[in-house]
Enzyme design. Structure first.
Site, PDB file in Angstrom:
ATOM      1  N   SER A 531      21.921  17.039 110.273  1.00 24.64           N
ATOM      2  CA  SER A 531      23.010  16.788 111.234  1.00 24.64           C
ATOM      3  C   SER A 531      23.285  15.301 111.423  1.00 24.64           C
ATOM      4  O   SER A 531      22.366  14.477 111.376  1.00 24.64           O
ATOM      5  CB  SER A 531      22.671  17.395 112.595  1.00 24.64           C
ATOM      6  OG  SER A 531      22.365  18.750 112.448  1.00 24.64           O
ATOM      7  N   GLU A 646      14.627  29.394 106.016  1.00 30.28           N
ATOM      8  CA  GLU A 646      14.340  29.349 107.454  1.00 30.28           C
ATOM      9  C   GLU A 646      14.176  30.746 108.031  1.00 30.28           C
ATOM     10  O   GLU A 646      13.683  30.932 109.111  1.00 30.28           O
ATOM     11  CB  GLU A 646      15.470  28.623 108.199  1.00 30.28           C
ATOM     12  CG  GLU A 646      15.202  27.144 108.332  1.00 30.28           C
ATOM     13  CD  GLU A 646      16.122  26.468 109.327  1.00 30.28           C
ATOM     14  OE1 GLU A 646      17.312  26.365 109.012  1.00 30.28           O
ATOM     15  OE2 GLU A 646      15.644  26.029 110.384  1.00 30.28           O
TER      16      GLU A 646
HETATM   17  C1  LIG Z   1      16.692  21.776 119.654  1.00 28.78           C
HETATM   18  C2  LIG Z   1      17.478  21.390 118.450  1.00 28.78           C
HETATM   19  C3  LIG Z   1      16.820  20.961 117.323  1.00 28.78           C
HETATM   20  C4  LIG Z   1      17.538  20.552 116.201  1.00 28.78           C
HETATM   21  N1  LIG Z   1      16.852  20.085 115.103  1.00 28.78           N
HETATM   22  C5  LIG Z   1      17.562  19.627 114.043  1.00 28.78           C
HETATM   23  C6  LIG Z   1      16.868  19.054 112.925  1.00 28.78           C
HETATM   24  O1  LIG Z   1      15.641  18.980 112.908  1.00 28.78           O
HETATM   25  N2  LIG Z   1      17.592  18.583 111.908  1.00 28.78           N
HETATM   26  C7  LIG Z   1      18.946  18.657 111.888  1.00 28.78           C
HETATM   27  O2  LIG Z   1      19.552  18.237 110.910  1.00 28.78           O
HETATM   28  N3  LIG Z   1      19.641  19.183 112.943  1.00 28.78           N
HETATM   29  C8  LIG Z   1      18.960  19.651 113.999  1.00 28.78           C
HETATM   30  N4  LIG Z   1      19.637  20.192 115.084  1.00 28.78           N
HETATM   31  C9  LIG Z   1      21.102  20.146 115.075  1.00 28.78           C
HETATM   32  C10 LIG Z   1      21.791  21.479 114.928  1.00 28.78           C
HETATM   33  O3  LIG Z   1      21.673  21.951 113.628  1.00 28.78           O
HETATM   34  C11 LIG Z   1      23.233  21.290 115.374  1.00 28.78           C
HETATM   35  O4  LIG Z   1      23.216  21.008 116.760  1.00 28.78           O
HETATM   36  C12 LIG Z   1      24.108  22.455 115.100  1.00 28.78           C
HETATM   37  O5  LIG Z   1      24.284  22.624 113.721  1.00 28.78           O
HETATM   38  C13 LIG Z   1      25.487  22.322 115.771  1.00 28.78           C
HETATM   39  O6  LIG Z   1      26.083  21.113 115.504  1.00 28.78           O
HETATM   40  P1  LIG Z   1      26.656  20.221 116.703  1.00 28.78           P
HETATM   41  O7  LIG Z   1      25.564  20.040 117.685  1.00 28.78           O
HETATM   42  O8  LIG Z   1      27.254  19.025 116.127  1.00 28.78           O
HETATM   43  O9  LIG Z   1      27.742  21.115 117.383  1.00 28.78           O
HETATM   44  P2  LIG Z   1      29.263  21.247 116.905  1.00 28.78           P
HETATM   45  O10 LIG Z   1      29.309  21.603 115.477  1.00 28.78           O
HETATM   46  O11 LIG Z   1      30.026  20.063 117.345  1.00 28.78           O
HETATM   47  O12 LIG Z   1      29.710  22.516 117.740  1.00 28.78           O
HETATM   48  C14 LIG Z   1      30.201  22.465 119.091  1.00 28.78           C
HETATM   49  C15 LIG Z   1      30.667  23.882 119.442  1.00 28.78           C
HETATM   50  O13 LIG Z   1      31.754  24.245 118.591  1.00 28.78           O
HETATM   51  C16 LIG Z   1      31.484  25.431 117.900  1.00 28.78           C
HETATM   52  N5  LIG Z   1      32.031  25.393 116.554  1.00 28.78           N
HETATM   53  C17 LIG Z   1      31.917  24.411 115.636  1.00 28.78           C
HETATM   54  N6  LIG Z   1      32.534  24.756 114.507  1.00 28.78           N
HETATM   55  C18 LIG Z   1      33.043  25.965 114.695  1.00 28.78           C
HETATM   56  C19 LIG Z   1      33.784  26.883 113.881  1.00 28.78           C
HETATM   57  N7  LIG Z   1      34.111  26.613 112.624  1.00 28.78           N
HETATM   58  N8  LIG Z   1      34.119  28.067 114.421  1.00 28.78           N
HETATM   59  C20 LIG Z   1      33.791  28.386 115.684  1.00 28.78           C
HETATM   60  N9  LIG Z   1      33.108  27.568 116.502  1.00 28.78           N
HETATM   61  C21 LIG Z   1      32.730  26.382 116.002  1.00 28.78           C
HETATM   62  C22 LIG Z   1      29.963  25.497 117.847  1.00 28.78           C
HETATM   63  O14 LIG Z   1      29.493  26.808 117.635  1.00 28.78           O
HETATM   64  C23 LIG Z   1      29.593  24.930 119.190  1.00 28.78           C
HETATM   65  O15 LIG Z   1      29.662  25.944 120.138  1.00 28.78           O
HETATM   66  C24 LIG Z   1      18.953  20.608 116.215  1.00 28.78           C
HETATM   67  C25 LIG Z   1      19.622  21.077 117.348  1.00 28.78           C
HETATM   68  C26 LIG Z   1      18.901  21.448 118.458  1.00 28.78           C
HETATM   69  C27 LIG Z   1      19.632  21.942 119.675  1.00 28.78           C
END
Ligand SMILES: Cc1cc2nc3c(=O)[nH]c(=O)nc-3n(C[C@H](O)[C@H](O)[C@H](O)COP(=O)(O)OP(=O)(O)OC[C@H]3O[C@@H](n4cnc5c(N)ncnc54)[C@H](O)[C@@H]3O)c2cc1C
Length: 804
Positions: A531, A646
């Protein structure tokens, strides 16, 4: 009407269902069902004859009585198909209810079983009770048994009645002629009045006996055998009906996907709208969860039978719980899917012409039988809160064969943990991960090395890679027992469970030799650098870039939410290595040492107040030119394969943690009186059944994997394609993440409701603090490793084939 064969279960089940699916596809067309609906009979006599000729009713009849002596697993396979085709035949009544009642020892059902296996007369059973009194040479029966399924077609009615000697079961021959006419019965003393069911594909009749004289042999049993037979029939019937409900739910889902795929609005198929896709995806989650529950229930009830279990075991806690699980999930799946199918058909769904209302009617009628969902939940709650807990890992009879050594592994890991979690390691016991108070990283690293020295790391890797080469069942046993015996969360998880399988798939021999040993020995820990601030759900938007310079990759950019980066030694980084490349192209997965001047790790405080994840800044960070996993520029494929793993076998260990959390919630509910609240009781029961279902689903996926691997095909879950090709996860695997993360989020909310006022004060005592942590921590589950919304997109597009 469409019937699709499911892909789980025994070999015999698959053979039978494949043949049955082909038969129903050909024979039970939409016109056939419509003709029955138009005639108002709810019964297709010709179809029943053909089904009888195929021997379906004798499936569970013992061999010495002319049957096939197969089990419930085979029966539910057929029931699912019949439900999905809305078959207007009394299969449930005859093949499930009648056979199970007549087979109970103490019930003299032998001759009828034989007849059933030979020419499949319609036999039906009522659970209502009339009255009967003995006469010199027989019995006199009185009573009214309302809305008895298939009563108007039955050659024999199985009717319970109270007698002076206890509850008795009577076999009443109706004397109907072979055209299913009820003229004979129209005259007293036995009267059967056909009633129109809300389900137009099933028939009902009211039965009335007025001083009906019966021969002595008509009384098949009196006393405890009757009670046992009825209870057994109720369980078997509920599971077989649940299978029909799964088939129905599946048919409603298939109809919705097909209709929305061709219905165009706003210039595109409505299936392309996310609201519609997500609805269908949720339907699939409901269908697959219920299917896993039904399959597990059938398997377990068969196992009881195979163990020659007495009435206690068949009617005891395990049988009650698996039956309730199938009944509750399948009922809700059928109601939900048919309701949503109607909605997704718009105005057309509200017409008589379109079949959806037939499905809705059948789903509703099924829900009215064998007691409402709430009553089943009450039964589970009673057992749960009175001390009959869901099966713990040691009770994993669904996967373990005595020969595979799993039971020995459970004993060994438990006794090793008992000794090892002493002294300085005692504080780690039961801790899930770095975010928990008391989790000392140095201790956690030392613990990984102790585990390795004990031979408890990399247990699933092949021996040539330094693993123990354990079978699937052995790995399941290990992960479950480790978690349930209080083994702490594994700092080595990302390296051992995510990176290592990907290294085995895509790494060079040199990379494997360099990285696998320190992972296995607990000497090097890994973080996942996917991410970024501008690339979350849309991972292909990554902007971190890397270029080759003097035999090294030079990396610039930023990762975010990187779990455990502050505790790790290495990070795998998805980076753009071809300047100007777009989206999935030009990406490479690099293996990068974390502790170097070009990298800054800044912990981020989470809603719990602790910091498990981090921002990671790359400013001229370096790694060797050879440390790319898979070909340069093709990192997307490698990154996706890593995400697949995973969902592997270690998720069973995760579920053992969930069970501990559920136990903690139950314990608080019992101690603070919340367990007396009828609403909370049902929610607790639902949570227990939900967790059992997650396990059944995971085992189903793993069994499919094992089978696929044995036959050299692609594994569904583990992402370990035998031929190095694209993985093709199956439907049960697709729903896993969405199902478990929502289950745990709901458990967190339930935990707070169970705490009540006690939950207001932050960290009031240890039990309260644990549940409060669960409530907050579980909020991450529906976000990381693919958010709920992304999971639903994947299910809709990849599993259901809906448009992007
Ligand atoms: C506790 C925790 C641990 C994590 N650990 C890691 C890690 O070790 N390594 C790593 O790389 N990442 C990690 N992550 C990141 C995680 O993979 C991302 O938070 C996740 O993929 C969502 O991305 P974002 O936070 O940018 O949300 P966004 O993508 O910005 O999403 C925001 C909202 O919009 C919605 N949304 C986005 N796109 C769409 C779509 N096409 N259709 C419908 N809805 C949509 C999402 O579902 C969400 O509700 C971690 C996250 C958490 C919370």
């Amino acid at each position: 009407m469409s019937a699709s064969a499911s892909t789980y279960g025994t070999e015999a089940q698959r053979e039978i269902t494949a043949a049955a699916a082909a038969f129903l596809e050909r024979r039970l067309t939409r016109e056939v069902v419509r003709a029955v609906v138009d005639a108002g009979s709810g019964h297709d006599r010709a179809l029943w004859r053909e089904i009888a000729a195929l021997g379906w009713c004798g499936l569970c009849v013992p061999e010495d009585q002319g049957g096939l002596c197969l089990g419930l697993q085979e029966l539910v396979g057929l029931a699912e198909l019949l439900g999905g085709s809305m078959a207007p035949v009394p299969f449930l009544e005859t093949a499930a209810l009648a056979v199970s009642v007549l087979s109970v020892s103490g019930v003299s059902g032998g001759p009828w079983l034989q007849r059933l296996a030979e020419d499949s007369p319609v036999i039906t059973l009522s659970f209502q009770e009339g009255t009967a009194r003995r006469e010199a040479d027989g019995w006199v029966l009185d009573g009214k048994w309302d809305a008895v399924a298939a009563a108007a077609q039955a050659s024999m009615l199985l009717l319970p009645a109270c007698t002076a000697e206890g509850l008795a079961l009577f076999a009443v021959e109706t004397g109907f002629d072979e055209h299913g006419s009820n003229d004979v019965a129209g005259s007293a003393p036995l009267k059967v009045t056909p009633r129109r069911s809300i389900d137009l594909t099933q028939s009902l009749g009211d039965v009335q006996a007025t001083a009906l004289r019966l021969p002595a042999a008509a009384c098949l049993a009196i006393g405890p055998a009757v009670v046992e037979a009825l209870a057994r029939a109720r369980r078997v019937g509920a599971v077989v009906l649940a299978a029909e409900q799964v088939g129905l739910a599946e048919a409603a889902l298939a109809a919705s996907v097909a209709y929305t795929g061709q219905r165009v609005q706003f210039g595109r198929p409505v299936a392309a709208f996310q609201a519609v896709k997500h609805r269908c995806a949720q339907m699939m989650v409901a269908v697959e969860s219920a299917r896993s529950a039904v399959q597990a229930a059938a398997q377990q009830l068969d196992a009881f039978k195979a163990d020659a279990a007495g009435p206690d075991q068949f009617e005891g806690g395990d049988a009650a719980r698996v039956t309730a699980q199938a009944r509750v999930l399948a009922t809700e799946a059928a109601l939900f899917c048919t309701r949503e199918a109607l909605q997704l058909h718009g105005g057309a769904g509200y017409t008589w012409e379109v079949d959806i209302h037939l499905m809705l009617r059948r789903a509703q009628a099924a829900a009215q039988r064998f007691g409402a969902v709430g009553l089943w939940l009450d039964e589970v709650a009673g057992r749960l809160l009175e001390g009959d807990r869901p099966p713990g890992p040691s009770d994993a009879r669904t996967v373990e064969a005595p020969a595979d050594g799993a039971a020995q592994i459970r004993r060994d890991i438990r006794s090793w943990l008992n000794e090892a979690l002493q002294g300085s390691f005692a504080a780690l016991k039961g801790l899930h991960g770095p975010g928990e108070p008391g989790f000392d990283p140095d201790q956690a690293r030392a613990w990984e090395q102790a585990l390795a020295a004990g031979g408890w790391t990399a247990v699933g890797w092949l021996r040539e890679h330094g693993g123990r080469g354990w079978s699937l069942a052995e790995q399941v046993a290990f992960h479950e027992e480790y978690a349930s015996a209080g083994g702490p969360g594994r700092l080595g998880h990302i390296g051992e469970q995510l990176l290592a399988p990907t290294l085995l798939m895509h790494g060079t021999p040199e990379q494997q030799a360099r990285f696998l040993p320190p992972i296995r020995e607990g000497r090097e820990f890994w973080a996942q650098g996917y991410s970024e601030p501008g690339a979350g759900s849309d991972l292909a938007a990554v902007r971190t870039r890397a270029r080759l310079e003097d035999g090294q990759w030079i990396i610039d950019g930023q990762k975010v939410w990187t779990s455990w980066a502050h505790l790790s030694d290495w990070i795998f980084v998805l980076a753009r290595t071809e300047p100007g490349s777009q989206r999935h192209q030009g990406l490479t997965l690099l293996l990068v040492p974390l502790r170097q001047p070009g990298i800054e790790v800044r912990p981020i405080r989470q809603i719990t107040g602790h910091a498990e994840f981090n921002e990671v800044f790359f400013d001229g960070a370096r790694t060797d030119a050879a440390l790319h996993l898979g070909p340069v520029g093709q990192g997307w494929r490698v990154a996706m394969d890593l995400l697949q793993v995973e969902r592997g076998v270690s998720t069973l260990g995760q579920q053992a943690h969930f069970r501990q959390e559920l136990d903690a919630v139950l314990a608080v509910a019992q101690s603070n009186g919340a367990a007396r609240d009828p609403v909370l009781r049902r929610r607790l029961a639902r949570a227990a059944l939900g967790l059992d279902t997650l396990r059944c689903n995971a085992l189903r996926v793993l069994a499919q994997d094992a089978e696929a691997q044995a036959s050299g095909q692609t594994a569904a879950t583990s992402g370990m394609p035998a031929d190095g090709g694209q993985t093709a996860p199956q439907r049960a695997a697709f729903i896993a993440k969405y199902a478990w993360s929502n289950w745990r989020r709901d458990l967190g909310e339930l935990a707070m409701d169970v705490l009540g006022a006690q939950g207001l004060v932050d960290g009031e005592d240890e039990d309260t603090a644990r549940l409060q942590r669960l409530w907050l921590e579980s909020r991450a589950d529906t976000i990381y490793a693919g958010t709920n919304e992304i999971q639903l997109n994947l299910i809709a597009e990849r599993a259901l084939g809906m448009p992007r």
